[in-house]
Scaffold this active site. Structure first.
Site, PDB file in Angstrom:
ATOM      1  CB  SER A   1      -0.925  -0.009   1.223  1.00 26.03           C
ATOM      2  OG  SER A   1      -1.785  -1.127   1.184  1.00 26.03           O
TER       3      SER A   1
ATOM      4  CB  CYS B   1      -3.856  -4.231   2.159  1.00 22.09           C
ATOM      5  SG  CYS B   1      -5.583  -3.722   2.095  1.00 22.09           S
TER       6      CYS B   1
ATOM      7  CB  CYS C   1      -7.574  -5.137   4.065  1.00 23.82           C
ATOM      8  SG  CYS C   1      -6.113  -4.382   4.779  1.00 23.82           S
TER       9      CYS C   1
ATOM     10  CE  LYS D   1      -9.879  -8.253   7.620  1.00 27.63           C
ATOM     11  NZ  LYS D   1      -9.247  -7.166   8.417  1.00 27.63           N
TER      12      LYS D   1
ATOM     13  CB  ALA E   1      15.428  -4.304  -2.942  1.00 26.72           C
TER      14      ALA E   1
ATOM     15  CE1 TYR F   1      -6.338  -6.152  11.771  1.00 22.03           C
ATOM     16  CE2 TYR F   1      -4.903  -5.366  13.516  1.00 22.03           C
ATOM     17  CZ  TYR F   1      -5.127  -5.635  12.180  1.00 22.03           C
ATOM     18  OH  TYR F   1      -4.140  -5.385  11.264  1.00 22.03           O
TER      19      TYR F   1
ATOM     20  CD  GLU G   1     -10.674  -8.121  11.407  1.00 18.98           C
ATOM     21  OE1 GLU G   1     -11.084  -6.949  11.323  1.00 18.98           O
ATOM     22  OE2 GLU G   1      -9.648  -8.511  10.820  1.00 18.98           O
TER      23      GLU G   1
ATOM     24  CG  HIS H   1     -37.057   7.767  12.080  1.00 18.58           C
ATOM     25  ND1 HIS H   1     -36.584   7.167  13.225  1.00 18.58           N
ATOM     26  CD2 HIS H   1     -38.335   7.355  11.919  1.00 18.58           C
ATOM     27  CE1 HIS H   1     -37.554   6.440  13.755  1.00 18.58           C
ATOM     28  NE2 HIS H   1     -38.629   6.525  12.967  1.00 18.58           N
TER      29      HIS H   1
ATOM     30  CD  GLU I   1     -33.347   7.631  13.987  1.00 19.77           C
ATOM     31  OE1 GLU I   1     -33.912   8.737  14.089  1.00 19.77           O
ATOM     32  OE2 GLU I   1     -33.926   6.594  13.630  1.00 19.77           O
TER      33      GLU I   1
END
Length: 448
Positions: free
Chosen positions: A14, A42, A47, A50, A114, A176, A180, A437, A442
């Site tokens: 990323s 990711c 991300c 998953k 590299a 997390y 998950e 609503h 809300e």
């Protein structure tokens, strides 16, 4: 001295992709090195795949929820191999798409690892290149505790490669990633046990978030072994035997698969940073606020710096570097008020301070507003599902310090709330906002 490139980026994840394309857009001659699929953690093993598995795990609930709305009962079946195959196909499609984006931007992709030869010279395979500036964006990788039998466990990287769905699945770790995957496997029909060293999952999150997620996961059937850890793993004919210590040490746990989700570290092993004179901060690259390392022409962004390990943060750091160095538009990134989500079941999202952090900074000059209710969707399903919302307000200024939510669509809702919190909105600003609503959202503007 003439260099081969104005900028050489190590790692096409990323941060590396964002910075290389942005620098090239300003006219810089840029190359990027990558030994794996283009896209980084990711896209390849984080991300995106998953979240696709999260979506897949939701359908088991949708079939049951539909009954309350008049739909007839069905007997669904699930094909693990098909899910793994289509997720892999999508990952590879996205990787090819990122390659095409590099080509369109004029960034040269060099395949291979590299490593530094000296501060301006890198070796990629059998090729040596030089660059005026170098950006390290190599990300992180999962690590496992060194206990007997740990080789029988898998890491999060391996979850997308399993050829069969484990019927008895254990997760070691309360972060997390572990949360998950425990929710995903439970939603897909596995028997799931999560082993954590403390009373609650998700250390560092607001306590109300932690308890509401953990209670919700328990209602969905995840078995938590709290204040417990694994001492040894044995492979037997019955399955993997986990020898436990702590509150639940009295009986070993037998499972088909164990996910070790106890931590991650920066991915720096093959870089030979010592040849470039780049200083470390424990296991991570030491950087200044503008991502500069101890060498003024070498920069680092993303998880290899171990600041805030999130995809949008790496992207923002990478673009800020390119804007500053090549666009002559000095940019700085704040690592405060970063919204994040946990795609558990129930889902959760948060922006800003937890109640604990707010009290530590402001003492008693804070007030918390909370709401807990059954969402309208579940008024007909009969499911014991709740939504929890929380606003943390500094009473001296009325400023909203933090917003937290557990329940359906938390991430989508908090993304919008994050704008208000980042702009310094007050509780009165929330109160003046008309709610839509009937929605769960809300409630954020009607708390009293």
């Amino acid at each position: 001295m003439a260099y081969d490139y104005d900028l050489f980026v190590i790692g096409a994840g990323s941060g590396g992709l964002a910075s290389s394309k942005r620098a090239a857009s300003y006219g810089a001659k840029v190359a990027i090195a990558e030994n794996d699929l283009v896209g980084g953690t990711c896209v390849i093993r984080g991300c995106v795949p998953k979240k696709l598995m999260v979506y897949a795990s939701h359908f088991s609930h949708y079939y049951k929820d539909a009954l309350g709305y008049g739909w007839s009962e069905v007997e669904p079946s699930f094909d693990w191999k098909k899910l793994v195959d289509v997720v892999d196909k999508e990952v590879r499609r996205l990787s090819e798409l990122h390659i095409s984006f590099l080509e369109k931007a004029g960034v040269e992709l060099i395949r291979g690892y590299a490593k530094f030869i000296d501060p301006h010279t890198l070796e990629v395979g059998d090729r040596k290149v030089t660059a005026d500036k170098i950006l390290i964006a190599t990300g992180g990788h999962p690590v496992k505790p060194q206990i007997p039998g740990i080789e029988h466990s898998i890491s999060s990287d391996d979850m997308f490669l399993l050829t069969e769905k484990p019927q008895r699945f254990a997760v070691w770790g309360g972060g997390y990633i572990g949360v998950e995957f425990a929710s995903i496997l439970k939603g897909l029909g596995s028997e799931v046990t999560q082993i954590i060293r403390r009373d609650w999952i998700l250390r560092g999150f607001d306590q109300d978030i932690r308890s509401n997620i953990q209670d919700g996961m328990s209602k969905h059937g995840v078995n938590f072994l709290t204040n417990t850890t694994i001492e040894k793993i044995e492979k037997t004919d019955e399955g993997l035997k986990l020898i436990l210590t702590g509150e639940h040490a009295e009986k070993p746990l037998i499972v088909d698969q164990l996910l070790c989700a106890t931590g991650r570290k920066p991915n720096l092993g093959k870089l030979m940073l010592e040849n470039a004179g780049v200083e470390m901060n424990q296991d991570a690259i030491a950087v200044t606020l503008d991502s500069q390392t101890s060498q003024p022409h070498i920069y680092a962004v993303g998880d290899c710096t171990d600041r805030v390990n999130l995809t949008p943060v790496a992207i923002a750091e990478g673009r800020a570097f390119a804007d500053t160095e090549y666009g002559h538009l000095p940019q700085s990134i704040s690592h405060e008020n970063i919204a994040t989500a946990v795609f558990s079941q129930p889902e959760a999202a948060t922006i800003g301070m937890s109640e604990e952090q707010a009290k530590e900074k402001f003492g008693e000059a804070i007030k918390c507003y909370t709401a807990r209710f059954r969402p309208l969707f579940h008024s007909l399903t009969g499911a014991d599902e709740k939504v929890f919302m929380k606003l943390i307000v500094e009473t001296n200024t009325d400023r909203v310090l933090g917003a937290h939510m557990v329940g359906k669509d938390s991430a989508e809702l908090i993304q919008g709330i994050a704008i208000a919190v980042s702009m310094g909105a007050t509780k009165k600003d929330f109160d003046r906002t008309m709610g839509i609503h009937p929605t769960s959202g809300e409630e954020f503007v009607t708390m009293r």
